[in-house]
Design an enzyme around this catalytic site. Structure first.
Site, PDB file in Angstrom:
ATOM      1  N   GLU A   1      12.579   3.867 -18.311  1.00  0.00           N
ATOM      2  CA  GLU A   1      12.200   2.866 -18.285  1.00  0.00           C
ATOM      3  C   GLU A   1      10.536   2.607 -18.182  1.00  0.00           C
ATOM      4  O   GLU A   1      10.526   2.967 -17.014  1.00  0.00           O
ATOM      5  CB  GLU A   1      12.737   1.861 -17.338  1.00  0.00           C
ATOM      6  CG  GLU A   1      12.745   0.367 -17.660  1.00  0.00           C
ATOM      7  CD  GLU A   1      14.008  -0.582 -16.729  1.00  0.00           C
ATOM      8  OE1 GLU A   1      13.503  -1.747 -16.732  1.00  0.00           O
ATOM      9  OE2 GLU A   1      14.656  -0.079 -16.786  1.00  0.00           O
TER      10      GLU A   1
ATOM     11  N   LYS B   1      20.455  -4.837 -10.781  1.00  0.00           N
ATOM     12  CA  LYS B   1      19.566  -3.821 -10.658  1.00  0.00           C
ATOM     13  C   LYS B   1      18.449  -3.506 -10.970  1.00  0.00           C
ATOM     14  O   LYS B   1      17.643  -2.765 -10.894  1.00  0.00           O
ATOM     15  CB  LYS B   1      19.340  -4.464 -12.756  1.00  0.00           C
ATOM     16  CG  LYS B   1      19.326  -3.320 -13.581  1.00  0.00           C
ATOM     17  CD  LYS B   1      18.177  -3.390 -14.388  1.00  0.00           C
ATOM     18  CE  LYS B   1      18.216  -2.232 -15.174  1.00  0.00           C
ATOM     19  NZ  LYS B   1      16.849  -1.987 -16.109  1.00  0.00           N
TER      20      LYS B   1
ATOM     21  N   ASP C   1      23.688  12.073  -6.832  1.00  0.00           N
ATOM     22  CA  ASP C   1      24.803  11.434  -8.092  1.00  0.00           C
ATOM     23  C   ASP C   1      24.763  10.264  -7.321  1.00  0.00           C
ATOM     24  O   ASP C   1      25.086   9.036  -7.024  1.00  0.00           O
ATOM     25  CB  ASP C   1      26.192  12.183  -7.367  1.00  0.00           C
ATOM     26  CG  ASP C   1      27.567  11.292  -8.022  1.00  0.00           C
ATOM     27  OD1 ASP C   1      27.211  10.455  -8.950  1.00  0.00           O
ATOM     28  OD2 ASP C   1      28.216  11.441  -7.135  1.00  0.00           O
TER      29      ASP C   1
ATOM     30  N   HIS D   1       5.297  -5.203 -17.857  1.00  0.00           N
ATOM     31  CA  HIS D   1       6.769  -4.431 -19.048  1.00  0.00           C
ATOM     32  C   HIS D   1       6.000  -3.919 -19.934  1.00  0.00           C
ATOM     33  O   HIS D   1       6.126  -2.818 -20.497  1.00  0.00           O
ATOM     34  CB  HIS D   1       8.240  -5.339 -18.903  1.00  0.00           C
ATOM     35  CG  HIS D   1       9.107  -3.706 -19.492  1.00  0.00           C
ATOM     36  ND1 HIS D   1       9.414  -2.745 -18.353  1.00  0.00           N
ATOM     37  CD2 HIS D   1       9.483  -4.303 -20.390  1.00  0.00           C
ATOM     38  CE1 HIS D   1      10.638  -2.560 -19.329  1.00  0.00           C
ATOM     39  NE2 HIS D   1      10.670  -3.175 -19.985  1.00  0.00           N
TER      40      HIS D   1
END
Length: 426
Positions: free
Chosen positions: A83, A261, A277, A376
Site C-alpha cells: 500500500e 485498519k 504471523d 495517498h
C-alpha cells in the site's frame, strides 16, 4: 557514520544506494541486509520447504521507515506492504514525535494461553474447581513437555478455568498461561495443551475436545506513548480536530474499523517484514478492540496535554517472536531483525506498537487536515502511471499531471502518457 534513523533525502537515492545507507545508518555491515535484494531473498527451494504445493514466490515491496526513536534508541524500521503512503506516513509521524523524544514503550510478560475444552461435564461449576485443585499437577505435566523453555525461565505460570455456556451445551475450559520468552509460542503451548488434555478431562469429569492456543493474547500486551508537537502538527486547531476525529473512533464501530485498519497498516507491515504471523497479530488486535461493554472501539487514544500538545497512546496484544518459524528461516526476515537491532521479542513487539501508533497519527492527521486522498493519491499515482505503461523516465511527468488534474485513474494515465509521447515525437 553515527547511528541514526534520520536520513533526509533517502527517497531520492537509487535503491542499492538506499540499502547501503540504511545499513550504515543502523551501524551494521551492508552485507547483513543483502537479502533485501530480490536475487538474494527467498528462493524457490526454501519456499518449497515452508508450505505445500509451492509453485512460486510472491514479492512484496519492502521499505524502511525513518526518524523513529524508541525508548531513546534510534531505530530504522523495515516494513513490508503493497500500500502506497504507509512507509511515508509512519516516517513523517515519527519525525513529529522526535521533537519530544520519540516513543516510550513497555510490555507485560510474554504470556500465551492454550485452551483445553472439556465437554459432557454433569457438574461444570464443580468440575471447574476440581481442575483448579489439580493446578500444580497440570502445571508440572505441561512443563515436562518443554524442559528447554523452563530452563530459559519460561513455562506455565498459572491455570485459569472458565465455564462457558453455548447453544450446544456447557463446557469447562481450562487455560494454560505460559511464559514463552522470545518465541511467538504457538507450538509450545499447543504441545502442552495436548499433553494435559486427557488428564484434564478425567479430573473435570468429561471428555476433552479442543486443545489449542487462543489468539486473543490479552495477557501479552505491548504499549507505546508519544507526544506529538502541536506546532509541528499545524497548530492548536489541528490538535483539537485530531482529538475529535479520534473520539468518533472510540464511540462509533464503523469509524473504529477504519481507524484500527490504519493502525494495522503499520503493525502488519513490520510483523510481515520480520517473518512473524500477521494473522495471529491481527486477530489478537481486533479482539482486543472489543470493549468491556461488548462494543468494537478504537485501539488507540489521542488527548491534549497541559502544554497543548497531542498525546497518543496505544496498547495491543503483540505475540511476536525471534525464535522459530519464518523469522529464523526467511533470509529477508533475518536481515530485517538485524536492521532493527533487537535482541528480545519484547523489544521487537514494542517497536511494532510504536510504528502502529505513528501510522495511526499520520492517517488521523491527514483526515483532520487535507483529507486522506491528497497524500495517498500522490503516491498511488506512481502505481497507476506504471500500470499504464510509463517508463521510469516518464513516471514523474505522468504523476504530476494525474495529481494536478485530480484524476488518478488508469484511463486518464493512458491519455496523459499518449499526449506526452505525442509531444515528444513532435
Amino acid at each position: 557514520m553515527s547511528h541514526t534513523s534520520r536520513i533526509p533525502g533517502l527517497r531520492d537515492l537509487p535503491v542499492e544506494a538506499r540499502r547501503t545507507l540504511v545499513a550504515e545508518s543502523a551501524g551494521i555491515d551492508p552485507q547483513r541486509v543483502a537479502a533485501f535484494a530480490p536475487e538474494h531473498g527467498m528462493g524457490i527451494g526454501l519456499a518449497d520447504h515452508m508450505i505445500e504445493n509451492v509453485v512460486g514466490v510472491l514479492g512484496v515491496p519492502l521499505g524502511v521507515a525513518t526518524n523513529f526513536v524508541v525508548n531513546g534508541r534510534e531505530v530504522l524500521v523495515p516494513m513490508a506492504s503493497e500500500e502506497a503512503s504507509v512507509v511515508a506516513a509512519a516516517s513523517n509521524a515519527a519525525k513529529v514525535a522526535r521533537v519530544h523524544g520519540g516513543f516510550s514503550t513497555s510490555s507485560t510478560e510474554a504470556i500465551m494461553q492454550a485452551q483445553v475444552q472439556v465437554i459432557g461435564v454433569r457438574d461444570p461449576e464443580a468440575g471447574r474447581l476440581r481442575l483448579l485443585e489439580a493446578r500444580q499437577e497440570l502445571i508440572e505435566l505441561a512443563n515436562a513437555q518443554d524442559p528447554q523453555l523452563v530452563r530459559l525461565g519460561g513455562g506455565v505460570r498459572d491455570i485459569a478455568v472458565r465455564v462457558v455456556g453455548s447453544r450446544a451445551g456447557t463446557y469447562v475450559v481450562a487455560h494454560l498461561q505460559v511464559d514463552v520468552r522470545d518465541a511467538m509460542g504457538a507450538n509450545a503451548v499447543n504441545t502442552m495443551a495436548e499433553a494435559v488434555a486427557d488428564r484434564a478431562g478425567q479430573i473435570a469429569g468429561g471428555r476433552t475436545l479442543l486443545r489449542i492456543l487462543t489468539n486473543k493474547a490479552d495477557l501479552r500486551l505491548s504499549r507505546a506513548r508519544a507526544v506529538f508537537d502541536a506546532e509541528t502538527l499545524g497548530g492548536a486547531a489541528v490538535v483539537d480536530d485530531i482529538v475529535h476525529a479520534a473520539a468518533l473512533a472510540e464511540a462509533d464501530p464503523y469509524r473504529a474499523a477504519t481507524h484500527n485498519k490504519g493502525i494495522m497498516n503499520g503493525i502488519s507491515a513490520v510483523v510481515l517484514a520480520t517473518g512473524n504471523d500477521t494473522r495471529a497479530v491481527e486477530a489478537g488486535a481486533h479482539s482486543h478492540a472489543i470493549s468491556s461493554g461488548g462494543r468494537y472501539t478504537s485501539l488507540s487514544r489521542f488527548e491534549e496535554d497541559a502544554d497543548g500538545n497531542l498525546v497518543g497512546t496505544l496498547e495491543v496484544p503483540m505475540p511476536v517472536g525471534l525464535v522459530g518459524g519464518a523469522t529464523k528461516l526467511h533470509p529477508v526476515a533475518q536481515a530485517a531483525i538485524a536492521l532493527l537491532g533487537v535482541t528480545t521479542a519484547a523489544e521487537l513487539a514494542e517497536i511494532i506498537v510504536a510504528v502502529g501508533l505513528a501510522q495511526n497519527l499520520g492517517a488521523v492527521r491527514a483526515l483532520a487536515t487535507e483529507g486522506i486522498q491528497r497524500g495517498h493519491m500522490s503516491l498511488h499515482a506512481r502505481n497507476v502511471a506504471s500500470t499504464a505503461g510509463a517508463t521510469a523516465a516518464e513516471v514523474p511527468a505522468v504523476v504530476a499531471r494525474l495529481v494536478a488534474d485530480r484524476m488518478v485513474r488508469a484511463d486518464h494515465a493512458e491519455r496523459v502518457l499518449a499526449e506526452l509521447r505525442s509531444g515528444s515525437a513532435s
